[in-house]
Structures are given as structure tokens and as C-alpha cells.
Scaffold this motif. Structure first.
Motif, PDB file in Angstrom:
ATOM      1  N   ASP A  20      76.831  76.306  79.464  1.00  0.00           N
ATOM      2  CA  ASP A  20      76.150  77.057  78.413  1.00  0.00           C
ATOM      3  C   ASP A  20      76.894  76.952  77.079  1.00  0.00           C
ATOM      4  O   ASP A  20      76.264  76.915  76.014  1.00  0.00           O
ATOM      5  N   LEU A  21      78.238  76.894  77.152  1.00  0.00           N
ATOM      6  CA  LEU A  21      79.019  76.779  75.921  1.00  0.00           C
ATOM      7  C   LEU A  21      78.756  75.468  75.188  1.00  0.00           C
ATOM      8  O   LEU A  21      78.923  75.392  73.966  1.00  0.00           O
ATOM      9  N   ARG A  22      78.343  74.431  75.906  1.00  0.00           N
ATOM     10  CA  ARG A  22      78.007  73.173  75.244  1.00  0.00           C
ATOM     11  C   ARG A  22      76.863  73.371  74.258  1.00  0.00           C
ATOM     12  O   ARG A  22      76.829  72.755  73.186  1.00  0.00           O
ATOM     13  N   ILE A  23      75.927  74.237  74.644  1.00  0.00           N
ATOM     14  CA  ILE A  23      74.722  74.454  73.825  1.00  0.00           C
ATOM     15  C   ILE A  23      74.884  75.678  72.933  1.00  0.00           C
ATOM     16  O   ILE A  23      74.457  75.676  71.770  1.00  0.00           O
ATOM     17  N   ASN A  24      75.527  76.712  73.471  1.00  0.00           N
ATOM     18  CA  ASN A  24      75.649  77.980  72.747  1.00  0.00           C
ATOM     19  C   ASN A  24      77.105  78.447  72.723  1.00  0.00           C
ATOM     20  O   ASN A  24      77.501  79.327  73.501  1.00  0.00           O
ATOM     21  N   PRO A  25      77.932  77.893  71.858  1.00  0.00           N
ATOM     22  CA  PRO A  25      79.319  78.371  71.757  1.00  0.00           C
ATOM     23  C   PRO A  25      79.355  79.857  71.436  1.00  0.00           C
ATOM     24  O   PRO A  25      78.489  80.374  70.703  1.00  0.00           O
ATOM     25  N   LEU A  26      80.353  80.548  71.990  1.00  0.00           N
ATOM     26  CA  LEU A  26      80.441  81.995  71.790  1.00  0.00           C
ATOM     27  C   LEU A  26      81.088  82.320  70.441  1.00  0.00           C
ATOM     28  O   LEU A  26      82.196  81.845  70.157  1.00  0.00           O
TER      29      LEU A  26
END
Length: 449
Positions: free
Chosen positions: A324-330
Motif C-alpha cells: 500500500d505504501l508504494r501507492i499511498n505513502p503515509l
């Protein structure tokens, strides 16, 4: 990466992250010591030869000692000068083939023997890397060697290309932020193109900022510098303590100057003859082994580990989180936790079981949208200070590594390494240092192997 994370550094990371506090002072002077490449605000000026200073001009045959006023702790803070520490600099040739040409001012630290009447001489340390600051590490860890300090002066130095000794810098701090945030593995052609562009930009920044010193930062020249240091300290032979990469430096010194070798200690020796692919696969295996140990320690019963209920569940949760971090970094303040930074944070916590509880909390909070702990761990590993500045280690490491090898892997070779590494560990697998060395702007050789 052939680096060490000391217990002191791990404890600092644990304490600072849990208390969520800390500040960094700007870099100070170096007593009477002139720095070739001082830590400076962005943009970083190109490298230039040291010119010395009226109060502490470097000489090729002696060290001018003074107080240490710019020691940096792992959290970036500058402690009060310790009266036991003496810092100085020694002039060495940039290019040993042209000894009368440009010079480097090599930064040195000394802690004198506590029983001078029984003094045996100087004991020179290299703590690993390549790229670790011997000046800062000695100041942080000298108490560990207190028994040796009774009869030895404890001495260390910043090797060429590191921190105060013509430290390699690759562009600005923002350039470093972009490079270190890169995802670890490309999963499609578009991601591969972005990864290649990020690496290309980083390498170009290294050449732009530190191009003059890049050809001369290798281990062979560092060993020659160490013999100059031995002579300047007044020792007929060298007593030496090398850790990790420091064992390779010591071995090269012994090869070049066999008659100058006295007492040598090698701790955690590495195989300098290993290829870039072999190093990458060995490192991937080691990280996965440590990660498995962390999970076994964390999962002692149902619901007891924030990473997951069991090993399979934890691996599933972590994979989903990183994907998910690939698409939506926190978002973390004005920054973002990317997949690449999260993997770095995980790896950083695996160097010591002191930071395993912090990693567990990092997973628990990360799964809930709070990436602060994992980002802090990544910053600690990358030597990013709270003020956003970096030490040179993430630039010095590839500079020295790539000059120490003639390998320049092809895309086919990199893909083979990456495939083999991912089979060992989907979490930590990748092409390793080969991807940087393939694009490095100066050639290397195998003289240090």
C-alpha cells in the motif's frame, strides 16, 4: 550494507523515538582543525582542496592537536567538548601518484592513555562502513575500550571521503531525501524507469558535488593515509583494531606495509574477494534471518505481537502494508513514509534486539496510519539528523564500495541478482550495491581485494 549499528546508537534511537523529542545543533568548528568539507546547509558547494587555517595549518608529518568541538551524536546533537578528547588533522596527498599536488586534511581524534607511565603507544581504530566517521564513533564508544585505554592512546580518524576528510556528498539534503525514499524493488516497467532515473540523478549529484575526490576514496589510499598517521603519531609500527569493513582496511594495510604491522585485531571480518552479487545475497540472507528471529521473539502467543497473530499473519500484514505504501505513502508531518523508507526502518531495527520492541510498535502504529516510528528508524539508519541534514555515510559508502571494485554489472546481471535475492527474502531482496556501481561515474579496480 557493511555497517555496524552500535548498542549506543540503538539505545539512542529507542530512547529518542519513545520520548518523541530531541534537537540538533548546527555543526561547530573543529577546534584548531580546518575541515575540507564541513557539513553545510543546502545547497552543498563542490569539493575543494583544504587550505588550512592560520591557527592550525595541516602538515604532512605531524598533527596539530586541539579541542574537539564538532562531535556529533547519533541523534545529531553536539555535546559539550570533553577535555579528554583531542582532535587534529594530518595532511595527506589527494592522489598518491602526485604527492605534491592537492591535499586532504584528514581528521583525527585521540584519547590519551590513562596510565602514561605504562603507555605502549597508539591503538588506531576503524569501526566499519565503509563510510563511518571514526572521530564521532570513537567519541561515542571509547568507554567500551577503557581497559585498552590504560596503556594505549585510543586513536581514530575520518577516512578519506568521510565527513571531515573530504566527505563525499551527493547533491543537497533534498536530493538525498529523494534518493533514499526510492522503493526497493520495481514491480513493473514504469517503476523500473523511475528507479533508474532516481539512481541516475543521485550519481550525477555525487559527481557534481564531489567529483574531484571520487576517484581517490578507495581502501588502498585509506591504508596509505593510515601509514602516514602511524608515522605522525610517532609509532614505529601500527597497532590496529578493525571492525567489519575495518578488517578489510587492516588487511590492505598489512599487505602494503607488512614490516609496519604490530598488534592487529580483526572483529567481524568480511571477505573482500566476494562479488557484488555475493555480498547482496549474503546481506539479504542475514537480514531475513534477523527478521525471522524478531518474529519468533514477538509472537509468543495469540494477540501478543502487533505485527500479527502468527508468522504467516504477520508476513501477510507487513506485505499488505508495504504494498500500500508504494501507492499511498503515509504522511508524517511535511514528509512521507514510502515503501523504501519503511523497509529501511525495518532493517535498521534488526541490528540489535534492543530495538525489536520499537519495531513491533512501528508495525502496530504503521498499520493504523502512523508512520512516525518507522520513519524515525529509517532516518537513524540513513544518518538523517532532526534538522534534515545528513552525515556523509550514505554517500561515502557507495563511493568507497564502487571504487574498490572493477565490477559494473549489466542490467541482465542486476536482474539475476534481484531475482535470487527476492527468492531469499521478498522483504529485503533487491539488486544491492550493483545497481549504483553500474552507474557510478568513475572506474574502480580490484587492488583492495
Amino acid at each position: 550494507m557493511r555497517r555496524i549499528l552500535t548498542t549506543a546508537a540503538a539505545a539512542t534511537a529507542l530512547s529518542a523515538a519513545l520520548t518523541a523529542c530531541g534537537s540538533a545543533n548546527g555543526p561547530g568548528g573543529y577546534g584548531a582543525v580546518a575541515n575540507i568539507s564541513d557539513p553545510s546547509p543546502s545547497p552543498v558547494p563542490p569539493w575543494s582542496p583544504g587550505t588550512g587555517s592560520p591557527s592550525g595549518a595541516a602538515r604532512p608529518d605531524r598533527i596539530t592537536w586541539g579541542p574537539c568541538t564538532d562531535i556529533r551524536r547519533p541523534d545529531g546533537a553536539t555535546p559539550r567538548p570533553d577535555p579528554r578528547f583531542q582532535c587534529g588533522r594530518l595532511q595527506v596527498p589527494l592522489d598518491y601518484r602526485r604527492p605534491d599536488g592537492d591535499k586532504l586534511d584528514m581528521a583525527v581524534i585521540r584519547i590519551q592513555a590513562t596510565e602514561p607511565g605504562r603507555r605502549l603507544g597508539s591503538l588506531v581504530f576503524n569501526f566499519g562502513g565503509p563510510g563511518a566517521s571514526g572521530v564521532d564513533t570513537m567519541a561515542q564508544s571509547y568507554k567500551i575500550f577503557s581497559s585498552l585505554n590504560t596503556r594505549y592512546d585510543l586513536v581514530s580518524f575520518d577516512p578519506r571521503g568521510v565527513e571531515r576528510t573530504g566527505g563525499v556528498r551527493c547533491g543537497t539534503d533534498r536530493d538525498m531525501d529523494r534518493y533514499l525514499a526510492m522503493d526497493t524493488v520495481a514491480t513493473n516497467p514504469a517503476e523500473r524507469a523511475r528507479q533508474n532515473e532516481t539512481i541516475r540523478s543521485f550519481v550525477e549529484a555525487c559527481e557534481r558535488t564531489s567529483g574531484k575526490v571520487l576517484p581517490y576514496v578507495g581502501t588502498v589510499n585509506a591504508a596509505r593515509d593510515m601509514d602516514r598517521l602511524r608515522a605522525a603519531l610517532g609509532d614505529k609500527q601500527l597497532d590496529y583494531f578493525g571492525i567489519s569493513y575495518g578488517t578489510q582496511l587492516g588487511a590492505v594495510y598489512a599487505t602494503l606495509f607488512p614490516k609496519k604491522v604490530h598488534r592487529f585485531v580483526f572483529d567481524g571480518p568480511l571477505d573482500p574477494s566476494a562479488t557484488l552479487e555475493q555480498r547482496s545475497l549474503a546481506q539479504t540472507t542475514a537480514f531475513q534471518h534477523s527478521y525471522d528471529s524478531f518474529l519468533r521473539n514477538c509472537i509468543k502467543g495469540p494477540g501478543e505481537c502487533e505485527a500479527g497473530p502468527d508468522v504467516a499473519g504477520a508476513n501477510k500484514n507487513v506485505k499488505a502494508f508495504l504494498d500500500d505504501l508504494r501507492i499511498n505513502p503515509l504522511p508524517v508531518g511535511d514528509r512521507k513514509l514510502t515503501q523504501g523508507l519503511a523497509v529501511t526502518g525495518i532493517a535498521a531495527a534488526l541490528y540489535s534486539d534492543l530495538t525489536w520492541p520499537l519495531l513491533e510498535q512501528g508495525f502496530g502504529r504503521g498499520f493504523k496510519g502512523d508512520g512516525r516510528i518507522l520513519l524515525y528508524l529509517a532516518d537513524a539508519y540513513n544518518a538523517r539528523m532532526p534538522d534534515g541534514s545528513y552525515s556523509t555515510i550514505m554517500s561515502s559508502f557507495p563511493a568507497i564500495t564502487c571504487v574498490d571494485t572493477s565490477e559494473r554489472p549489466t542490467r541482465e546481471q542486476l536482474d539475476r541478482t534481484e531475482k535470487a535475492a527476492l527468492e531469499i527474502s521478498p522483504l529485503f531482496g533487491g539488486a544491492g550495491m550493483g545497481a549504483l556501481c553500474a552507474a557510478w561515474p568513475v572506474p574502480g579496480d580490484d587492488e583492495a581485494k
